[in-house]
Design an enzyme around this catalytic site. Structure first.
Site, PDB file in Angstrom:
ATOM      1  N   HIS A 283      -4.160  -2.762  -5.750  1.00 17.65           N
ATOM      2  CA  HIS A 283      -4.425  -1.363  -6.076  1.00 17.65           C
ATOM      3  C   HIS A 283      -3.748  -0.982  -7.403  1.00 17.65           C
ATOM      4  CE1 HIS A 283      -6.224   2.047  -3.660  1.00 17.65           C
ATOM      5  NE2 HIS A 283      -5.881   2.651  -4.769  1.00 17.65           N
ATOM      6  N   ARG A 286      -0.258   0.500  -7.049  1.00 19.95           N
ATOM      7  CA  ARG A 286      -0.195   1.896  -6.595  1.00 19.95           C
ATOM      8  C   ARG A 286      -0.070   2.023  -5.086  1.00 19.95           C
ATOM      9  NH1 ARG A 286      -2.461   5.356 -10.152  1.00 19.95           N
ATOM     10  NH2 ARG A 286      -3.487   6.667  -8.610  1.00 19.95           N
ATOM     11  N   ASP A 314      -8.590  -7.615  -9.370  1.00 17.90           N
ATOM     12  CA  ASP A 314      -8.158  -6.520 -10.243  1.00 17.90           C
ATOM     13  C   ASP A 314      -6.650  -6.378 -10.169  1.00 17.90           C
ATOM     14  OD1 ASP A 314      -7.319  -4.682  -8.223  1.00 17.90           O
ATOM     15  OD2 ASP A 314      -9.202  -3.567  -8.281  1.00 17.90           O
TER      16      ASP A 314
END
Ligand SMILES: Cc1cc2nc3c(=O)[nH]c(=O)nc-3n(C[C@H](O)[C@H](O)[C@H](O)COP(=O)(O)O)c2cc1C
Length: 390
Positions: A283, A286, A314
């Protein structure tokens, strides 16, 4: 030269975004969770990896494109779901989708977006569109949104599974940033001191559709970003299991992607539940501050499921060489979150396009240094030492 043209890399775009956005909104986008360790580690892990150079390999004819789910994309990356694109720019989600469509890459709309599935479909019919869901305990609510995405013909459903525990983003509390905004002094001063943002973003919402809302939520959960009083809060789905992914699998007719995978076990479970793709993601630092950097866990995930599904990565992509490293370790493509958000904050579609171009140019240069002419030529052999795939 415009300010955008003076942005030579993603960090320059970040700086301009910082000047333009209210502090609460900028930090919401920019920071990680708790102590920001996983955010930093995402960058450090990419930076630790060094690549061999290979010259005199005639790379005059080269192609940065690849195939994802049977269709070509012009660059091996896409846009990650980010609930706040619509705070970067008026209808930021549409701006991002336009930039993605122009570049020939996929875009993911977050379910928390301020622009609806229908508006994005209408505005950018030719984009490759993926829809992201954070499952709620109210399963009927989940399926109301997923049904809309299905009926609009969206290509993929991305189910993010790290949602249930909530987030430890203390800066949001400090800045008085919440959604809906709680009109407190800190937030009010922050916004009042950013008249450019009020003019460019908020004024346009107020003139056109009124206070923005989470446009994809079923009506009973929709609320204005400022007046949250009437809000009925949807509950995070704490009792969720892989059975619920199987249910999504049965319901969703096209590609199903499970996002937030950080181990071989979870990757296997996702594929066993019917996922066509997974996103190895923490994330963007995060969510859980003790999470491993995604590039560090990628090799074991690829080893476990790389031949059974499309592995996407990612978290932490800021340079084109980061993308090359992820491809070398077996990711089929990556997603970028903040890079294109910073761009959108700087100039809507043009800013997002600038971020895409920066990453693409850097990637192309990396291809030149490592002597690769296509994505197919990139593999673990490009690492200079300590091949991380071994
Ligand atoms: C401001 C912001 C909002 C985000 N909102 C969502 C979201 O609604 N759903 C989701 O699955 N991921 C969300 N993410 C995470 C991104 O999809 C992606 O995993 C992350 O940004 C990748 O890291 P990067 O920003 O370093 O590229 C968000 C990220 C940011 C920066």
């Amino acid at each position: 030269m415009t300010e955008l043209e003076h942005c030579y890399n993603i960090f320059d775009l970040r700086e301009v975004a910082q000047r333009r956005l209210p502090k609460g909104i900028f930090e919401y986008v920019d920071k990680g969770t708790e102590d920001g360790i996983s955010l930093e580690e995402n960058r450090a892990a990419f930076q630790r990896l060094k690549l061999h150079t290979r010259f005199l390999n005639d790379w005059s004819k080269r192609d940065l494109g690849t195939e994802i789910f049977g269709q070509r994309i012009n660059l091996p990356f896409g846009i990650a779901p980010t609930g706040s694109a619509g705070l970067m720019w008026y209808q930021g989600e549409v701006e991002l989708a336009r930039a993605a469509a122009a570049a020939g890459i996929p875009v993911t709309l977050a379910m928390g977006a301020l622009t609806s599935l229908e508006e994005v479909t209408k505005a950018v019919p030719d984009a490759r569109k993926w829809f992201q869901l954070y499952p709620w305990e109210d399963e009927a609510g989940n399926y109301e949104m997923v049904t809309r995405a299905r009926d609009l013909g969206w290509e993929a459903l991305v189910v993010t599974i790290d949602h249930a525990p909530g987030r430890g983003r203390e800066h949001n509390e400090r800045n008085g940033f919440s959604f809906p905004f709680k009109p407190n002094m800190t937030a009010a001063v922050d916004m009042a001191t950013h008249p450019g943002w009020l003019w460019r973003v908020m004024r346009k919402y107020l003139m056109n559709e009124g206070m923005p809302t989470n446009a994809n939520y079923p009506d009973r959960y929709r609320f204005s970003v400022i007046d949250g009083k009437t809000r009925v809060s949807p509950k995070r789905f704490q009792a969720m299991t892989w059975e619920h992914i199987r249910k999504f699998r049965e319901f969703w007719p096209r590609k199903l992607i499970v996002k937030s995978i950080l181990s071989a076990d979870q990757a296997r479970a996702a594929v066993d539940a019917g996922a066509d793709g997974i996103v190895v993601s923490n994330h963007g630092g995060r969510a859980f501050d003790s999470a491993i950097a995604t590039i560090d866990v990628l090799p074991e995930v690829v080893e476990a499921v790389g031949d059974r599904c499309t592995v996407i990565l990612d978290s932490g992509i800021r340079r084109g060489s980061d993308i090359v490293k992820a491809l070398a370790l077996g990711a089929k493509m990556v997603l970028v979150g903040r890079a294109t958000l910073y761009g959108t904050a700087c100039g809507g579609q043009a800013g997002a396009a600038r971020a895409i171009k920066i990453l693409s140019d850097e990637m192309e240069r990396s291809f030149g240094y490592i002597g690769a002419r296509s994505v197919a030529e990139i593999g673990p052999h490009i690492f200079a030492r300590n091949n991380p795939a071994q």
